[in-house]
Motif scaffolding. Structure first.
Motif, short mmCIF file in Angstrom:
data_model
loop_
_atom_site.label_atom_id
_atom_site.label_comp_id
_atom_site.label_asym_id
_atom_site.label_seq_id
_atom_site.Cartn_x
_atom_site.Cartn_y
_atom_site.Cartn_z
N ASP A 1 -1.58 -0.98 17.40
CA ASP A 1 -0.45 -0.10 17.67
C ASP A 1 -0.74 0.73 18.92
OD1 ASP A 1 1.01 -0.82 15.36
OD2 ASP A 1 -0.28 0.49 14.14
N LYS B 1 5.79 -7.27 7.45
CA LYS B 1 5.12 -7.77 8.63
C LYS B 1 5.00 -9.29 8.55
CE LYS B 1 4.48 -3.34 9.24
NZ LYS B 1 4.72 -2.78 7.90
N GLY C 1 6.52 2.68 8.00
CA GLY C 1 6.39 1.23 7.94
C GLY C 1 6.91 0.54 9.18
N SER D 1 0.52 5.65 -1.15
CA SER D 1 0.71 6.56 -0.01
C SER D 1 1.90 7.49 -0.20
CB SER D 1 0.93 5.76 1.26
OG SER D 1 -0.10 4.90 1.55
N ALA E 1 -2.26 -1.01 5.50
CA ALA E 1 -3.06 -1.45 4.37
C ALA E 1 -4.54 -1.47 4.72
CB ALA E 1 -2.59 -2.84 3.93
N LYS F 1 -0.11 -5.98 18.98
CA LYS F 1 -0.40 -7.12 18.11
C LYS F 1 0.80 -8.05 18.01
CE LYS F 1 0.06 -4.02 14.15
NZ LYS F 1 -0.69 -3.37 13.08
N ASN G 1 0.82 -1.21 0.00
CA ASN G 1 0.00 0.00 0.00
C ASN G 1 0.85 1.27 0.00
OD1 ASN G 1 -2.60 1.27 0.34
ND2 ASN G 1 -2.06 1.65 2.48
N VAL H 1 5.72 8.73 7.70
CA VAL H 1 4.44 8.17 7.31
C VAL H 1 4.08 7.06 8.28
CG1 VAL H 1 3.10 7.30 5.38
CG2 VAL H 1 5.34 8.29 4.96
C1 J2J Z 1 5.89 2.72 13.41
N1 J2J Z 1 5.17 1.70 12.94
C2 J2J Z 1 4.61 1.83 11.73
C3 J2J Z 1 5.57 4.05 11.49
C4 J2J Z 1 3.53 1.63 9.86
C5 J2J Z 1 2.17 3.89 4.50
C6 J2J Z 1 3.18 3.63 5.38
C7 J2J Z 1 3.29 2.37 5.98
C8 J2J Z 1 2.37 1.38 5.68
C9 J2J Z 1 2.51 0.06 6.34
C10 J2J Z 1 1.33 1.64 4.79
C11 J2J Z 1 4.78 3.00 10.95
N2 J2J Z 1 6.10 3.86 12.72
N3 J2J Z 1 5.80 5.19 10.82
O1 J2J Z 1 0.39 0.73 4.46
O2 J2J Z 1 0.22 3.13 3.35
C12 J2J Z 1 3.42 -0.33 11.42
C13 J2J Z 1 2.23 -0.28 12.36
C14 J2J Z 1 1.07 -0.44 11.41
C15 J2J Z 1 1.63 -1.44 10.42
C16 J2J Z 1 0.93 -1.46 9.09
C17 J2J Z 1 1.23 2.91 4.19
N4 J2J Z 1 4.10 2.84 9.81
N5 J2J Z 1 3.84 1.01 11.00
O3 J2J Z 1 3.50 -0.23 7.00
O4 J2J Z 1 -0.06 -2.67 6.43
O5 J2J Z 1 2.33 -1.38 13.24
O6 J2J Z 1 1.43 -0.77 6.20
O7 J2J Z 1 -0.10 -0.90 12.04
O8 J2J Z 1 2.42 -3.07 6.04
O9 J2J Z 1 2.99 -1.04 10.28
O10 J2J Z 1 1.65 -2.28 8.22
P1 J2J Z 1 1.33 -2.29 6.66
#
Ligand code: J2J
Length: 550
Positions: A427, A453, A321, A254, A347, A444, A249, A343
């Protein structure tokens, strides 16, 4: 149009109406957006992949050609296809062709293997698989044919590459925009999918062994793209470099690839985040914007000095991420000669950015603010009640681009969503007086390996099948390079032994993606347990940061 993907969880009708009336949802499928972009930016370069360059008009016409060819082969509105491609121009064409038809691409990742493809493919009832002929020395055609053979309905194998073997369909041969483009556009417009249908499926980081996929509608994803592009100041002057796997995503929307295309900018695709390749691409294409996970951004920051490349066009690097400390965040901008935008996204929906021109204390010390005035954020304590202002708790969220459930898993949805439709992010966050989210931890059960992940439950289920294993728990082991790696704690059956290589061999044999394979193994005489008898992961995590760490 009804929602055709059975198992898709829609927003309640009154909420949907509110989002429509507020202008969030425009009621148009993403395939129409593609032609809007083409009408606005026609001759400008949309996509660059090495020597290959496509204008907006060529991109739209190619996607239409492929869409019609896929329709001729039986794919239709409401179907799903697994898309497993590296970052390449064909990825963009395939994705847009799917949007055009109402065939939802399921965004797989190149390292996925038979286990992931088969379980997700079964879950979504995939009608086709789209793969490279080979990638990084691995024969994806063979993989796709093997998996297709195990799925019901004899799915098509669509292949991107020079050497398509019999039984596979050559994608490149289908996407040439020959013939009457305008007539084809009219035909596809006439059979366009509905905007409340699923446009695509994203994979969830997930916390269980079940495959969890997130259906995103045309309406909600278009809004996600539009708001992300606006929040990041993406314009026709933006040159965005996509190096993270495009099926995520984050680089996809994004604002990423689609956010850049929505604003008339240029997308440069690169299948690797290696600093030399990235710096070369930045210089060659005049890249202004890119995105990375912290581990990669920090590698770039280290490698930039004396790299011999002109990085002066770079204005913003998005970093997200996984967790980024303020100290490390402060290094990236100066090293690369640009601003850092953090960011925090998922997803499942919600996305937060720090503003392009945010002061350092915000850009380095927070993960940003949500992109929509209609995003709802609620921080709750262990009892489920809201915590006080500025206090730490679990973040729950709802909003116009955060769907109300995973696809086809009602039992899981009862855990991951509240009855009022709030998504439990898992989170732990606090919200600053300025309205910025600070990620403080996680409740989680997953391992975040450099932004990828890995569901602890998925690994545990497979390891538990090994005859040597009496009990297993997968926990994150802190790591200076990628943040976390998978560590297994195992109690073996009496008289048995187990080595890390045994685990790796067994999971590889099962067809699990390599990035999920545990990288550390600790054998314990007994695992610590919680009062309800589950492995006590808090204790195990503490073992890793204290006694066991060597
Ligand atoms: C700490 N943990 C974070 C951050 C995501 C943009 C950016 C990232 C994702 C992504 C995305 C974090 N600091 N800055 O889909 O559009 C962790 C959290 C969150 C999970 C989501 C996007 N940014 N995270 O990372 O679906 O735990 O999306 O709930 O892969 O990544 O993971 P994901």
């Amino acid at each position: 149009h009804p929602v055709k993907h059975e198992g898709f969880v829609p927003w309640p009708a009154d909420v949907a109406l509110r989002y429509t009336e507020a202008g969030c949802w425009r009621g148009r499928p993403l395939g129409s957006s593609m032609w809007d972009w083409s009408d606005a930016w026609g001759g400008r370069t949309a996509v660059v992949d090495g020597e290959q360059r496509l204008s907006y008009r060529e991109l739209a016409a190619s996607a239409d050609a492929l869409a019609e060819a896929l329709a001729d082969r039986g794919l239709t509105d409401g179907d799903t296809v697994l898309v497993q491609l590296p970052n390449c121009w064909e990825f963009v064409v395939v994705t847009l062709a799917c949007f055009r038809l109402g065939v939802a691409p399921v965004m797989m990742l190149p390292p996925h293997r038979a286990y992931e493809l088969a379980s997700i493919g079964t879950h979504v009832d995939a009608k086709a698989l789209v793969v490279p002929d080979e990638w990084r020395g691995y024969d994806h055609q063979d993989l796709a044919h093997r998996v297709a053979g195990t799925l019901p309905g004899d799915p098509l194998v669509l292949v991107v590459g020079d050497t398509v073997r019999p039984g596979g369909v050559d994608v490149r041969a289908l996407l040439r925009p020959d013939g009457d483009t305008a007539a084809r556009r009219g035909r596809l417009d006439a059979s366009a999918p509905g905007a409340t249908d699923a446009a695509l499926f994203l994979l969830s980081g997930g916390t269980t062994g079940l495959p969890k996929v997130i259906g995103r509608t045309h309406n909600d994803y278009e809004y996600n793209i539009r708001q992300s592009a606006a929040a990041c100041g993406i314009t026709a002057e933006t040159v965005y470099l996509a190096v993270l796997p495009a099926g995520h995503n984050y680089p996809l929307a994004s604002p990423g690839i689609l956010g850049t295309l929505s604003a008339g900018g240029r997308v440069v695709l690169l299948p690797s985040p290696r600093p030399e390749a990235v710096f070369e691409a930045i210089e060659r294409e005049g890249v202004t914007t890119t995105s990375a996970v912290p581990a990669i951004a920090l590698k770039w920051a280290e490698a930039a000095a004396g790299c011999g490349r002109d990085l002066s066009t770079l204005r913003h690097v998005h970093v997200g991420g996984s967790v980024l400390s303020p100290e490390l965040a402060a290094r990236i901008g100066p090293a690369l000669g640009c601003r850092v935008q953090q960011v925090y996204g998922m997803a499942e929906g919600l996305i937060c950015y720090t503003a392009p021109d945010a002061p350092d204390e915000v850009a380095h010390g927070t993960q940003g603010a949500p992109i929509s005035a209609y995003d709802e954020l609620l921080v709750v304590g262990p009892d489920g009640a809201p915590v006080g202002p500025g206090e730490i708790g679990e973040l729950l969220t709802r909003g116009p681009y955060t769907p109300r459930g995973y696809y086809g898993v009602p039992d899981q949805n009862a855990l991951s969503y509240t009855p009022d439709g709030w998504y439990r992010t898992g989170d732990q966050v606090r919200i600053t007086p300025g309205g910025h989210v600070v990620v403080c931890g996680r409740v989680k059960d997953l391992i975040n390996r450099g932004g990828e992940k890995i569901a602890a439950g998925e690994i545990e289920t497979l390891v538990q099948e090994m005859p040597q294993v009496a009990e297993v728990a997968a926990v994150p082991a802190p790591d200076p390079d990628v943040g976390e790696r998978v560590c297994l704690f195992v109690r073996v059956h009496e008289g048995h032994t187990l080595a890390l290589e045994d685990v790796a061999a067994a999971l590889t044999e099962r067809g699990l993606a390599a990035f999920k394979i545990p990288e550390r193994l600790e054998i314990l005489a007994d695992l610590p347990h919680t009062p309800v008898g589950k492995p006590d992961k808090k204790v195990l995590r503490n073992l890793l940061v204290t006694t066991i760490v060597r």
